[in-house]
Design a protein around this motif. Sequence first.
Motif, PDB file in Angstrom:
ATOM      1  N   PHE A 189     -29.261  11.374 -28.892  1.00 34.23           N
ATOM      2  CA  PHE A 189     -29.486  10.977 -28.037  1.00 34.23           C
ATOM      3  C   PHE A 189     -29.402  10.786 -26.452  1.00 34.23           C
ATOM      4  N   GLY A 190     -29.898  11.983 -26.039  1.00 35.84           N
ATOM      5  CA  GLY A 190     -30.090  12.230 -24.691  1.00 35.84           C
ATOM      6  C   GLY A 190     -28.136  12.922 -24.128  1.00 35.84           C
ATOM      7  N   ARG A 191     -27.135  12.593 -24.708  1.00 41.69           N
ATOM      8  CA  ARG A 191     -26.416  12.863 -24.195  1.00 41.69           C
ATOM      9  C   ARG A 191     -26.125  14.480 -24.606  1.00 41.69           C
ATOM     10  N   PRO A 192     -24.724  14.639 -24.048  1.00 40.75           N
ATOM     11  CA  PRO A 192     -24.247  15.906 -23.200  1.00 40.75           C
ATOM     12  C   PRO A 192     -23.568  16.204 -25.238  1.00 40.75           C
ATOM     13  N   LEU A 193     -23.373  17.277 -26.031  1.00 36.34           N
ATOM     14  CA  LEU A 193     -22.166  17.014 -26.621  1.00 36.34           C
ATOM     15  C   LEU A 193     -22.225  19.119 -26.233  1.00 36.34           C
ATOM     16  N   ARG A 194     -20.584  19.254 -26.457  1.00 40.53           N
ATOM     17  CA  ARG A 194     -19.852  20.315 -26.002  1.00 40.53           C
ATOM     18  C   ARG A 194     -20.316  21.060 -27.358  1.00 40.53           C
ATOM     19  N   LEU A 195     -20.180  20.498 -28.274  1.00 34.44           N
ATOM     20  CA  LEU A 195     -20.467  21.520 -29.964  1.00 34.44           C
ATOM     21  C   LEU A 195     -21.282  20.113 -30.707  1.00 34.44           C
ATOM     22  N   PRO A 196     -22.004  20.502 -31.675  1.00 38.95           N
ATOM     23  CA  PRO A 196     -22.912  19.720 -32.114  1.00 38.95           C
ATOM     24  C   PRO A 196     -22.504  19.630 -33.709  1.00 38.95           C
ATOM     25  N   VAL A 197     -21.221  18.222 -33.486  1.00 37.78           N
ATOM     26  CA  VAL A 197     -20.775  17.801 -34.220  1.00 37.78           C
ATOM     27  C   VAL A 197     -20.164  16.576 -33.824  1.00 37.78           C
ATOM     28  N   VAL A 198     -19.885  15.451 -34.659  1.00 34.34           N
ATOM     29  CA  VAL A 198     -19.670  13.940 -35.043  1.00 34.34           C
ATOM     30  C   VAL A 198     -18.840  14.091 -35.325  1.00 34.34           C
ATOM     31  N   ILE A 199     -17.319  13.456 -35.327  1.00 37.04           N
ATOM     32  CA  ILE A 199     -16.238  13.251 -36.584  1.00 37.04           C
ATOM     33  C   ILE A 199     -16.743  11.593 -36.871  1.00 37.04           C
ATOM     34  N   ALA A 200     -17.156  12.185 -38.901  1.00 40.99           N
ATOM     35  CA  ALA A 200     -17.066  11.165 -39.512  1.00 40.99           C
ATOM     36  C   ALA A 200     -16.512   9.969 -39.635  1.00 40.99           C
ATOM     37  N   PRO A 201     -16.822   8.389 -39.967  1.00 35.88           N
ATOM     38  CA  PRO A 201     -16.318   7.644 -40.638  1.00 35.88           C
ATOM     39  C   PRO A 201     -15.023   7.376 -41.588  1.00 35.88           C
ATOM     40  N   THR A 202     -14.524   7.910 -41.727  1.00 39.60           N
ATOM     41  CA  THR A 202     -12.701   7.692 -42.736  1.00 39.60           C
ATOM     42  C   THR A 202     -11.960   6.571 -42.603  1.00 39.60           C
ATOM     43  N   GLY A 203     -11.664   5.959 -43.536  1.00 42.29           N
ATOM     44  CA  GLY A 203     -11.035   4.642 -43.798  1.00 42.29           C
ATOM     45  C   GLY A 203      -9.478   5.365 -44.136  1.00 42.29           C
ATOM     46  N   SER A 204      -8.522   4.195 -43.735  1.00 47.06           N
ATOM     47  CA  SER A 204      -7.323   4.716 -44.517  1.00 47.06           C
ATOM     48  C   SER A 204      -6.405   5.838 -43.559  1.00 47.06           C
ATOM     49  N   ASN A 205      -7.435   6.199 -42.355  1.00 46.96           N
ATOM     50  CA  ASN A 205      -6.597   7.261 -41.317  1.00 46.96           C
ATOM     51  C   ASN A 205      -4.903   7.454 -40.922  1.00 46.96           C
ATOM     52  N   GLY A 206      -4.331   6.062 -40.835  1.00 46.18           N
ATOM     53  CA  GLY A 206      -3.148   6.280 -40.790  1.00 46.18           C
ATOM     54  C   GLY A 206      -2.155   6.135 -42.173  1.00 46.18           C
ATOM     55  N   LEU A 207      -2.695   6.171 -42.881  1.00 46.22           N
ATOM     56  CA  LEU A 207      -1.824   6.691 -43.879  1.00 46.22           C
ATOM     57  C   LEU A 207      -1.831   8.604 -43.827  1.00 46.22           C
ATOM     58  N   TYR A 208      -2.883   8.510 -42.856  1.00 49.25           N
ATOM     59  CA  TYR A 208      -2.338  10.430 -43.071  1.00 49.25           C
ATOM     60  C   TYR A 208      -1.274  10.919 -41.406  1.00 49.25           C
ATOM     61  N   TRP A 209      -1.351   9.752 -40.512  1.00 44.87           N
ATOM     62  CA  TRP A 209      -0.548  10.027 -39.802  1.00 44.87           C
ATOM     63  C   TRP A 209      -0.566   8.615 -38.697  1.00 44.87           C
ATOM     64  N   HIS A 210       1.288   8.342 -38.181  1.00 45.40           N
ATOM     65  CA  HIS A 210       0.725   6.912 -36.949  1.00 45.40           C
ATOM     66  C   HIS A 210      -0.226   6.972 -36.398  1.00 45.40           C
ATOM     67  N   GLU A 211      -1.398   5.614 -36.089  1.00 43.72           N
ATOM     68  CA  GLU A 211      -2.087   5.167 -35.537  1.00 43.72           C
ATOM     69  C   GLU A 211      -3.211   6.779 -35.556  1.00 43.72           C
ATOM     70  N   GLY A 212      -3.820   6.805 -37.365  1.00 46.94           N
ATOM     71  CA  GLY A 212      -4.692   8.032 -36.960  1.00 46.94           C
ATOM     72  C   GLY A 212      -5.759   7.806 -36.587  1.00 46.94           C
ATOM     73  N   ASP A 213      -6.850   6.576 -35.968  1.00 42.25           N
ATOM     74  CA  ASP A 213      -7.705   6.530 -35.560  1.00 42.25           C
ATOM     75  C   ASP A 213      -8.033   6.782 -34.393  1.00 42.25           C
ATOM     76  N   GLN A 214      -6.917   6.382 -33.595  1.00 38.10           N
ATOM     77  CA  GLN A 214      -6.878   6.487 -32.736  1.00 38.10           C
ATOM     78  C   GLN A 214      -6.789   8.054 -31.970  1.00 38.10           C
ATOM     79  N   CYS A 215      -6.010   9.012 -32.944  1.00 40.21           N
ATOM     80  CA  CYS A 215      -5.611   9.972 -32.859  1.00 40.21           C
ATOM     81  C   CYS A 215      -6.964  10.995 -33.158  1.00 40.21           C
ATOM     82  N   LEU A 216      -7.998  10.460 -33.713  1.00 41.15           N
ATOM     83  CA  LEU A 216      -9.007  11.158 -34.106  1.00 41.15           C
ATOM     84  C   LEU A 216     -10.078  10.655 -32.794  1.00 41.15           C
ATOM     85  N   ALA A 217     -10.024   9.563 -32.628  1.00 42.50           N
ATOM     86  CA  ALA A 217     -10.844   9.039 -31.444  1.00 42.50           C
ATOM     87  C   ALA A 217     -10.779   9.672 -30.405  1.00 42.50           C
TER      88      ALA A 217
END
Length: 429
Positions: free
Chosen positions: A76-104
Amino acid sequence: MRRRFYMGANLERAVAISDLRARMHRRLPNFVTEYIEGGAEEELTLRENREIFSRILFRPNTLINAAGVDASTKLFGRPLRLPVVIAPTGSNGLYWHEGDQCLARAAAAFGIPFTQSTVSNARLEDVAALPGVRHWMQLYVFRARAFMEELVARADAAGSEALVVTVDAAAFGNREWDRRNYGRDMDPTLANKLDVLRRPHWMANVLARGLPTFANVADKIPPAERTYKRTASWTREQMDLAFDWSDIALLRRIWPRRLIIKGLVTADDAARAADAGADGVVLSNHGGRQLDGMVSGVATLPEVRRRVGDDFTILVDGGFRRGTDIVKALALGADAVMVGRATLYGLAAAGEAGVMRALAILEQEVLRTMALLGRLTVADLGLDCLAARSDPLDGLAVLPAERGVRSLARPSHGLAEQLAEQREGIGSI
């Protein structure tokens, strides 16, 4: 000597995503591990997502100076270091405290987008405000349409770069192995409760802080009922079988930035998405968690690319565990891939540092694969560097192309035939 995956805490010794996965299995209780790993019913789709990669082989060019190999690209016109996007997943806080923030945070540090789920455990505003994050917001279309519009408005106000609408979850998938871990009212069985006692690190990191809630939908639940179990049940109850293309038209009217439709696999649906004003699609079978016996998005990727042309953005997910998998998808016509479980294994293994390690492993593997193929840039990847073991993509309409060039002009036949023709010099353009 017996082979063993590395399961220790020294992340530098994790040489593949499978090592992070092994550490996750060691650290998480069974019912949480099953939620990540499981698929629908017989798990045919889950297995096919991995097996298709084994049926697509490489045809490298040798004696190519690969000193400057580069996996960066633009999306979408913006640079990517790697052609990868982290996919949406639910319940990430079950795997690690504040899991969504860790991923982001890991995605921001790595220079790729993070897609936050509607049923994440953090408020979208909090994640979107993290420094440097390219925030994409995933949307489930619930029966409560006013709530849907409210979420869209919140994502707009938070400055989300893209809205990713999931369209393959109108009914909740029949995840039998996940269900077997619970008794009444989503209460873990006695065996699973006892298993938790064997996971002291998880208990200290997650359970001692209280089970996370679904922060983006919590205010729709009466305050006295805002437990993890009750909110999870509410989200399942909100799945809407009446969801159709008219809802996509509504979202296109009210969403001002990139609109991506996730969860389709056919060329007809992709073309209709483009006609409806979408900026891109994610070819996806929901990680094998919805309809069992479904085709992989990788299998339909060449046909979809031929149908929608080069200017429409195509992402694909499902079963990506290796850099070789990513390179195969790019050669088949994807602009980038979404990874879900691979980064969750890193999260569950070691939090933000584990996600960073997972991304670093994938990057190293992509660069190594491109160098061994003799392809220095993402634009150099095309069908001419692939061969099909048993023609898993038989009948798909795509023409063998010159390096980095996709063709739309020739009638369809199987990938194996097309690649064989190319090797014999037939049908060149």
